[in-house]
Design an enzyme around this catalytic site. Structure first.
Site, PDB file in Angstrom:
ATOM      1  N   SER A 206      -7.955  12.169   3.266  1.00  0.00           N
ATOM      2  CA  SER A 206      -7.537  10.968   3.989  1.00  0.00           C
ATOM      3  C   SER A 206      -7.303  11.299   5.453  1.00  0.00           C
ATOM      4  O   SER A 206      -6.428  12.101   5.798  1.00  0.00           O
ATOM      5  CB  SER A 206      -6.253  10.401   3.373  1.00  0.00           C
ATOM      6  OG  SER A 206      -5.627   9.527   4.289  1.00  0.00           O
TER       7      SER A 206
ATOM      8  N   ASP B 149     -15.255   3.270   3.691  1.00  0.00           N
ATOM      9  CA  ASP B 149     -15.065   1.846   4.008  1.00  0.00           C
ATOM     10  C   ASP B 149     -16.316   1.015   3.714  1.00  0.00           C
ATOM     11  O   ASP B 149     -16.284  -0.220   3.808  1.00  0.00           O
ATOM     12  CB  ASP B 149     -14.677   1.681   5.479  1.00  0.00           C
ATOM     13  CG  ASP B 149     -13.264   2.191   5.743  1.00  0.00           C
ATOM     14  OD1 ASP B 149     -12.471   2.267   4.790  1.00  0.00           O
ATOM     15  OD2 ASP B 149     -12.963   2.523   6.900  1.00  0.00           O
TER      16      ASP B 149
ATOM     17  N   GLN C 184      -6.034   9.326   7.480  1.00  0.00           N
ATOM     18  CA  GLN C 184      -4.737   8.774   7.880  1.00  0.00           C
ATOM     19  C   GLN C 184      -3.620   9.779   7.625  1.00  0.00           C
ATOM     20  O   GLN C 184      -2.733   9.962   8.460  1.00  0.00           O
ATOM     21  CB  GLN C 184      -4.483   7.453   7.148  1.00  0.00           C
ATOM     22  CG  GLN C 184      -5.468   6.377   7.613  1.00  0.00           C
ATOM     23  CD  GLN C 184      -5.272   5.040   6.947  1.00  0.00           C
ATOM     24  OE1 GLN C 184      -4.487   4.913   6.010  1.00  0.00           O
ATOM     25  NE2 GLN C 184      -5.986   4.043   7.412  1.00  0.00           N
TER      26      GLN C 184
ATOM     27  N   LYS D 125      -7.054   0.308  -0.990  1.00  0.00           N
ATOM     28  CA  LYS D 125      -7.394  -0.161   0.365  1.00  0.00           C
ATOM     29  C   LYS D 125      -6.721  -1.515   0.598  1.00  0.00           C
ATOM     30  O   LYS D 125      -5.779  -1.859  -0.107  1.00  0.00           O
ATOM     31  CB  LYS D 125      -8.923  -0.226   0.516  1.00  0.00           C
ATOM     32  CG  LYS D 125      -9.583   1.161   0.509  1.00  0.00           C
ATOM     33  CD  LYS D 125      -9.186   1.956   1.731  1.00  0.00           C
ATOM     34  CE  LYS D 125      -9.748   3.368   1.707  1.00  0.00           C
ATOM     35  NZ  LYS D 125      -9.179   4.221   2.739  1.00  0.00           N
TER      36      LYS D 125
ATOM     37  N   ARG E 279     -13.435  -6.622   4.656  1.00  0.00           N
ATOM     38  CA  ARG E 279     -14.711  -6.028   4.242  1.00  0.00           C
ATOM     39  C   ARG E 279     -15.278  -6.698   2.981  1.00  0.00           C
ATOM     40  O   ARG E 279     -16.493  -6.720   2.788  1.00  0.00           O
ATOM     41  CB  ARG E 279     -14.560  -4.521   4.041  1.00  0.00           C
ATOM     42  CG  ARG E 279     -14.159  -3.801   5.320  1.00  0.00           C
ATOM     43  CD  ARG E 279     -14.494  -2.332   5.291  1.00  0.00           C
ATOM     44  NE  ARG E 279     -13.641  -1.572   6.187  1.00  0.00           N
ATOM     45  CZ  ARG E 279     -13.804  -1.458   7.503  1.00  0.00           C
ATOM     46  NH1 ARG E 279     -14.808  -2.068   8.097  1.00  0.00           N
ATOM     47  NH2 ARG E 279     -12.977  -0.742   8.232  1.00  0.00           N
TER      48      ARG E 279
ATOM     49  N   ARG F  50       0.829  -1.218   0.000  1.00  0.00           N
ATOM     50  CA  ARG F  50       0.000   0.000   0.000  1.00  0.00           C
ATOM     51  C   ARG F  50       0.865   1.271   0.000  1.00  0.00           C
ATOM     52  O   ARG F  50       1.978   1.274   0.520  1.00  0.00           O
ATOM     53  CB  ARG F  50      -0.952  -0.028   1.202  1.00  0.00           C
ATOM     54  CG  ARG F  50      -1.931  -1.191   1.079  1.00  0.00           C
ATOM     55  CD  ARG F  50      -2.950  -1.204   2.182  1.00  0.00           C
ATOM     56  NE  ARG F  50      -3.809  -0.039   2.137  1.00  0.00           N
ATOM     57  CZ  ARG F  50      -4.698   0.246   3.087  1.00  0.00           C
ATOM     58  NH1 ARG F  50      -4.823  -0.532   4.133  1.00  0.00           N
ATOM     59  NH2 ARG F  50      -5.449   1.311   2.973  1.00  0.00           N
TER      60      ARG F  50
ATOM     61  N   ARG G  16     -10.642  -2.718  -3.964  1.00  0.00           N
ATOM     62  CA  ARG G  16     -12.031  -3.098  -3.621  1.00  0.00           C
ATOM     63  C   ARG G  16     -12.990  -2.945  -4.802  1.00  0.00           C
ATOM     64  O   ARG G  16     -14.059  -3.551  -4.804  1.00  0.00           O
ATOM     65  CB  ARG G  16     -12.507  -2.300  -2.404  1.00  0.00           C
ATOM     66  CG  ARG G  16     -11.835  -2.791  -1.134  1.00  0.00           C
ATOM     67  CD  ARG G  16     -12.294  -2.062   0.107  1.00  0.00           C
ATOM     68  NE  ARG G  16     -11.761  -2.743   1.286  1.00  0.00           N
ATOM     69  CZ  ARG G  16     -11.701  -2.219   2.502  1.00  0.00           C
ATOM     70  NH1 ARG G  16     -12.143  -0.982   2.711  1.00  0.00           N
ATOM     71  NH2 ARG G  16     -11.211  -2.904   3.505  1.00  0.00           N
TER      72      ARG G  16
HETATM   73  C1  S3P Z   1      -9.049   5.404   8.707  1.00  0.00           C
HETATM   74  C2  S3P Z   1      -9.128   6.184   7.609  1.00  0.00           C
HETATM   75  C3  S3P Z   1      -9.571   5.708   6.299  1.00  0.00           C
HETATM   76  C4  S3P Z   1     -10.255   4.353   6.386  1.00  0.00           C
HETATM   77  C5  S3P Z   1      -9.552   3.410   7.287  1.00  0.00           C
HETATM   78  C6  S3P Z   1      -9.441   3.988   8.690  1.00  0.00           C
HETATM   79  C7  S3P Z   1      -8.592   6.009   9.979  1.00  0.00           C
HETATM   80  O1  S3P Z   1      -8.453   5.594   5.442  1.00  0.00           O
HETATM   81  O2  S3P Z   1     -10.380   3.775   5.103  1.00  0.00           O
HETATM   82  O3  S3P Z   1     -10.251   2.178   7.375  1.00  0.00           O
HETATM   83  O4  S3P Z   1      -8.795   5.415  11.056  1.00  0.00           O
HETATM   84  O5  S3P Z   1      -8.023   7.106   9.933  1.00  0.00           O
HETATM   85  P1  S3P Z   1      -7.937   6.870   4.586  1.00  0.00           P
HETATM   86  O6  S3P Z   1      -7.684   7.919   5.544  1.00  0.00           O
HETATM   87  O7  S3P Z   1      -6.681   6.415   3.904  1.00  0.00           O
HETATM   88  O8  S3P Z   1      -9.062   7.161   3.626  1.00  0.00           O
END
Ligand code: S3P
Length: 428
Positions: A167, A315, A169, A342, A388, A122, A346
């Site tokens: 995002s 998600d 994250q 992901k 998922r 990833r 997906r």
């Molecule tokens: C998440 C953010 C999402 C999500 C992941 C959990 C998080 O990813 O898809 O399951 O806890 O910050 P992205 O931020 O890359 O979209």
């Protein structure tokens, strides 16, 4: 490989609660470790992803105790983490590796992060690039895009970063780095991604400010240990919501689900398709909105999905595609290119599985076009190691004319270890 076969159901009925929110559980462990004093977390998800985060902090000297109900974290303050003596394995968890990369970039020690075969594929540049602008020293495979990552902690400077992707994250990695960086760290994003970090930073007393389009973090303020109760994960509830909608004769009450507006895209999409979902007894838990959801089987119709709702439901697209396959007419999903990076691609995975159950699906670069069918066929579906995808195809099996077997369901433990027993409890 752990195959599981689901039988067609005559209804999905009863009252359930789903396990704690995965995103909030990760952040509870992280901020609890960085706070001064004790943090208690009730309702924490014990999925494999969260255990990866917990083990990472234990490897950096954080002591925890778990009595099965409450996790107690003995926080050591912002500068209390210790250099781990071995590589940290983040397993399948993108949230673990991306968020702690931001945190570790600012420590005064060296760390190496890795993960399973899926995580190592990833993209990591999305966090490495902005962190490098802050002065971070992080190295990885594929020119810094892939784990394992080697991080040599540095003194960081705050930046203002306009993220090209919505995002949470990326945003959260920079916010964690921002707790240590000189000056302020500002992150803006094209549309708002989940804001659990903003809420939890505030809850722990960090110097954080949300504004339209972004967030600002200033360093220098210590965090204080807190009591947290984690709401049920709407991403886990989504499988049961769709199950109850698509199986005729269903009525299901799902108690205590987190309904943070940055996460409720799935409710808006399914309501737009004609789904009957009532939000009852709205309340707040540890800075997060919660409600009980009452779902009744509904005749769904195809719709167009795109724009700002996409990150709010990111998600849930695998199971939304199952709802679309059971709806009357055509559903078009756009602006969802993130689904390709992901735990697996997906879009490709769901298109292939739905085709096996007799649905016409066209894959596009950033989404899919799904023509609903009267009844799904039984088939042999493939999870591709993605929790998922596995759960979505088991839900599809409840509404199919024959049995659906998912080849590998071990991956479900990533986010929802009790999914199959719960499904068996409500499907009749
Ligand atoms: C998440 C953010 C999402 C999500 C992941 C959990 C998080 O990813 O898809 O399951 O806890 O910050 P992205 O931020 O890359 O979209």
């Amino acid at each position: 490989m752990k195959p599981y076969t689901v039988q067609p159901a005559r209804g999905v009925r009863g009252e359930i609660a789903v396990p704690g929110d995965k995103s909030i559980s990760h952040r509870s462990i992280m901020l609890g470790s960085l706070a001064g004093g004790t943090t208690t977390v009730r309702g924490m998800l014990r999925g494999e992803d969260n255990i990866s985060t917990l083990k990472a902090f234990q490897a950096m000297g954080i002591e925890t105790a778990d009595n099965g109900e409450t996790l107690t974290i003995c926080g050591k303050g912002l500068r209390g983490l210790a250099e781990p003596s071995d590589v940290i394995d983040c397993g399948n968890s993108g949230t673990t590796i991306r968020l702690i990369t931001g945190l570790l970039a600012a420590q005064n020690f060296f760390t190496v992060l890795t993960g399973d075969q899926y995580l190592r594929k990833r993209p990591m540049k999305r966090v490495l690039e902005p962190l490098s602008l802050m002065g971070a020293s992080i190295h990885g495979r594929a020119g810094g895009d892939k784990a394992p990552l080697a991080i040599i902690g540095q003194r960081l400077n705050g930046i203002s970063y306009a993220s090209p992707v919505a995002s949470a994250q990326v945003k959260s990695a920079l916010m964690l780095a921002g707790l240590y960086a000189d000056g302020e760290t500002v992150v803006t994003e094209p549309t708002l991604s989940r804001d659990h970090s903003e809420r939890m930073f505030r809850y722990f007393g960090a110097d954080v400010e949300s504004f339209p389009g972004g967030v600002r973090v200033r360093s220098g303020r210590e965090l204080e240990g807190r009591e947290i109760t984690v709401p049920g994960d709407i991403s886990s509830a989504a499988f049961f919501i769709v199950a109850a909608l698509i199986v005729p004769g269903s009525e299901l009450l799902i108690k205590g689900v987190g309904v943070n507006p940055t996460r409720t895209g799935v409710l808006d999409i399914l309501a737009g398709m004609g789904g009957s979902i009532e939000l009852l007894d709205r309340r707040e838990l540890s800075g997060e909105p919660v409600a009980d959801l009452l779902v009744r089987s509904s005749r769904l119709k195809g719709i167009e999905i795109g724009g700002a709702v996409v990150p709010r439901a990111i998600d849930e697209f695998p199971v939304i595609s199952v709802a679309a396959a059971c709806a009357e007419g055509r559903t078009v999903i756009r602006d969802a290119g993130e689904l390709r990076v992901k735990e697996t691609d997906r879009i490709a995975a769901m298109a292939a599985n739905l085709r096996l159950s007799g649905v016409t699906v066209e894959e596009t670069k950033d989404g899919m076009v799904i023509d609903g069918v009267e009844r799904l066929n039984g088939c042999a579906a493939q999870s591709r190691g993605d929790h998922r995808i596995a759960m979505s195809m088991l839900v599809a099996g409840l509404a199919a004319s024959g049995t659906i077997t998912v080849d590998d369901t071990e991956c479900i433990a990533t986010s929802f270890p009790t999914f199959i027993p719960l499904l068996e409890k409500v499907a009749c």
